[in-house]
Write an enzyme that holds these catalytic residues in place. Sequence first.
Site, mmCIF file in Angstrom:
data_model
loop_
_atom_site.group_PDB
_atom_site.id
_atom_site.type_symbol
_atom_site.label_atom_id
_atom_site.label_comp_id
_atom_site.label_asym_id
_atom_site.label_seq_id
_atom_site.Cartn_x
_atom_site.Cartn_y
_atom_site.Cartn_z
ATOM 1 C CE LYS A 121 -3.545 -2.183 2.406
ATOM 2 N NZ LYS A 121 -4.278 -2.760 3.714
ATOM 3 C CD GLN A 165 -3.416 -4.671 6.441
ATOM 4 O OE1 GLN A 165 -3.117 -3.392 5.393
ATOM 5 N NE2 GLN A 165 -3.730 -5.522 5.701
ATOM 6 C CG ASP A 188 -10.350 -0.281 4.359
ATOM 7 O OD1 ASP A 188 -10.577 -0.672 3.406
ATOM 8 O OD2 ASP A 188 -9.577 -0.728 5.903
#
Lengths: 361, 361
Positions: A121, A165, A188
Site C-alpha cells: 500500500k 490493517q 475502506d
Amino acid sequence: MASALSDCSSRATARLLPFQRSVQSRVSQFQRSVSIAWNPLGMNAIRSAASPHWSSSAVAPVAMTTETSAKVIDGKSVAKQIKDEIAGEILRMKDGTGIVPGLAVILVGSRKDSQTYVRNKKKACEAVGIKSYEANLPEDSTEEDVLKHIARFNDDPSVHGILVQLPLPRHMNEEKILNAVSIEKDVDGFHPLNIGRLAMQGRDPLFVPCTPKGCMELLHRYGVEIKGKRAVVIGRSNIVGMPAALLLQKANATISMVHSYTKNPEEITRQADIIISAAGVANLVRGSWIKPGAVVIDVGINPIDDAESPRGYRLVGDVCYEEVCTVASAITPVPGGVGPMTIAMLLSNTLSSAKRIHNFK
Amino acid sequence: MASALSDCSSRATARLLPFQRSVQSRVSQFQRSVSIAWNPLGMNAIRSAASPHWSSSAVAPVAMTTETSAKVIDGKSVAKQIKDEIAGEILRMKDGTGIVPGLAVILVGSRKDSQTYVRNKKKACEAVGIKSYEANLPEDSTEEDVLKHIARFNDDPSVHGILVQLPLPRHMNEEKILNAVSIEKDVDGFHPLNIGRLAMQGRDPLFVPCTPKGCMELLHRYGVEIKGKRAVVIGRSNIVGMPAALLLQKANATISMVHSYTKNPEEITRQADIIISAAGVANLVRGSWIKPGAVVIDVGINPIDDAESPRGYRLVGDVCYEEVCTVASAITPVPGGVGPMTIAMLLSNTLSSAKRIHNFK
C-alpha cells in the site's frame, strides 16, 4: 458447497501466471479476430512453452462443449490506467491548492502477510503521489493504544484516509476500533453508516469498499451493461459479497445472493449474466455453473498446495478458470484480475476524500 | 411490469372485507381438516352471502389448475396477540421500575391521511400503555421548527421513540430531518446506521423497520422455515423492500430482488419459496408467478376505484389474491395481513427502546 470442489483443483495447475497472460491475451485476441475455434489444450501448450513451472502431466483433459474463449478482463492493466489517472489528478490538486492527499495505515503486531500488504500500500501511495503515514504497534498493545493513534489521525488535517490493517490481535474489539475511524476518513468504506447509505436509494456513501468498487470499475471499463441484467453474487462477506450485491442493485441489476446455506448455487448462478464470486473457496465455480456468454468476476484469492512452486503453494480464484473461460464471454484471471483493482480503489478513495475535505473539484 | 396488471383488478372485487375474513378462515380450516378440495368460486359464493358490497357479476370465472386453498396468514389476530404481549411487558416494566415507554410523533401540515395514521398510532399506544407525545406543526413551518421539536424529544428522558410522520411538506429536506432523530430513539429504523447494521453480518441494528419486521414476525409465528429457502422480494424501497431482503438474507434465505428494471419478474418470482411483495402496484403478482406451495406476504396497500364502496375506492394488495390463494400454501390478505403488524412492530420497537435505555431485561 464443498462438494463442488472435486477435481478442478488438479486441473488448476494450468492457471496462468502473470507473465503468461499477455501471451494468452494475444492468442485469444487473434482467435477472436479470425473467428477460429479455440482449443484450450492448444492454449495449454502455449502456456507450457512460456512457463518453466507448468507441468503438462498435471492437466487432465477437459471435456469441452464449446470451443470459444472468454475475453480476459485485465485488472492489472486497468489498475495501472486508473493509477495514472489518479497521479494526474493529484498533481492537478497539488498545483491548485498545494495540498497532497495523505493515507495513514495502522498495523498492530508483526504478521508477515499484513506487513507485506502494508508495504505494498505504501509503495502504491508513493507511486501516485499520496503521502503515507504509518503507526506500527506491537502485538501486545492495548485497544486504548490503537484508539489513541486513530484519534491522532482523525485530528490530523494532512491525513485524508485511515486504514486499520486487519486482522487485529484477538484481544481487540474490531468493531469498536473500526467505528473509531472518522466517517470522513473511512477510505475502506466499512463503517455501517457507509454500508447503510450504499443500501439505500437516494443516499450515497462517502466511500465504497475498495474490492467491490474495483469489481464495478472493471465491469464499467469493459463496457458491461448492468441495468436490467441478472447478477449473482457468491459469498456475502461484509467487505466484498454484501456490498458488491448492493452496488449491482444500485446499478439496477436484478441481484441474487448465493451463500453457504444456498441449496442450489449452481442452478441460480447459471441464470446470471454477471457473476461476482467472493466465496473464498478454491475452484468452487465450475463451467457447468455458467450461462454461455456470462461475465465472471473472480474475487477469490485462495492458496492451494503446489509442489512445483518455490513457495509450496500458489493462489487460485473461486472460479475454475479453465472450464469457465470456455463458457463465459469475459472473465478476470487470478492473480491479475480484481487484486490490483483493490489497491487502485484505495488510492481513488483517498484522493476523493482529500478533494471533498478541501472542496477541490 | 405494468403489463402484468391486465384484468385481475376486475376480479379483485371478490377481495375479502375484514369482517368476511373470519368466515373464510373458518371455511378453509374446515376444508383443510376434512381434506376436501376447495373450489374458490364456491368460496366467492360464501363471501357474497356475507358481504353486502360484493357483486357476483364482477367476478370473472378463474381457470383453476389446482383446487386447494392457501392458509390465510391472519395479521390482525397475530398483531392482537403481540399487542397483548407488549401490554403485559409494559405492566411488568412499570411495576419493576415505575417507567412507562413514551412515543413522540411529529406531524407537519394537515393531510387527512397523515392525521388518520397519527390518530391510529396514538390509539394503539394508549391500548398497550405507551404514553403518547405529539407535536402538530402548521404546513408552513420551517425546517428549524421541526428540528427544534426533534431536539426537544431527543433530550426528553420520558420519550423513548420518535416518529416523524411522512411525507413532510415539499420545502423540507427529509433526509436532514430524519437524520436529526437520535439513533437511540429511531423506532422507525430508517437511519442509515441502522440499515447498515442490518446489512452487515455480526452487527445488529438498534431498530428494525416496522413493516419488514412485521413480515418476518408473521413468517416466524406461522412456522415458515426461512434458512436455505429461496426468497424473492418485489420492490426495493428503503422502508420495506430493501430492508425485507436484508432481513431474509440475515435469516439465511437465498434472496433475489425484483424491481422495475427486472426483465422477467414472473420467472424469478416463480422460483421462490417465500415472496414478499412491496411494489405498490395493484394486482401485479398473478397466480402464474407463484410456485405451488410458496408462502406469499403482500405488503401492498393500493387504492383502486370501486363504485360499490361508499368511499368510491377500496384497498387491494400487490397480489391477485383470488388467483394466488389457489397456488400458494399461505398468504396474507389485504387488508388484515401486514398492515396491522406494522403498528404492532412500532409498539414493540418503542418498548425495546425503553427497555434498552433503562437497562430493563
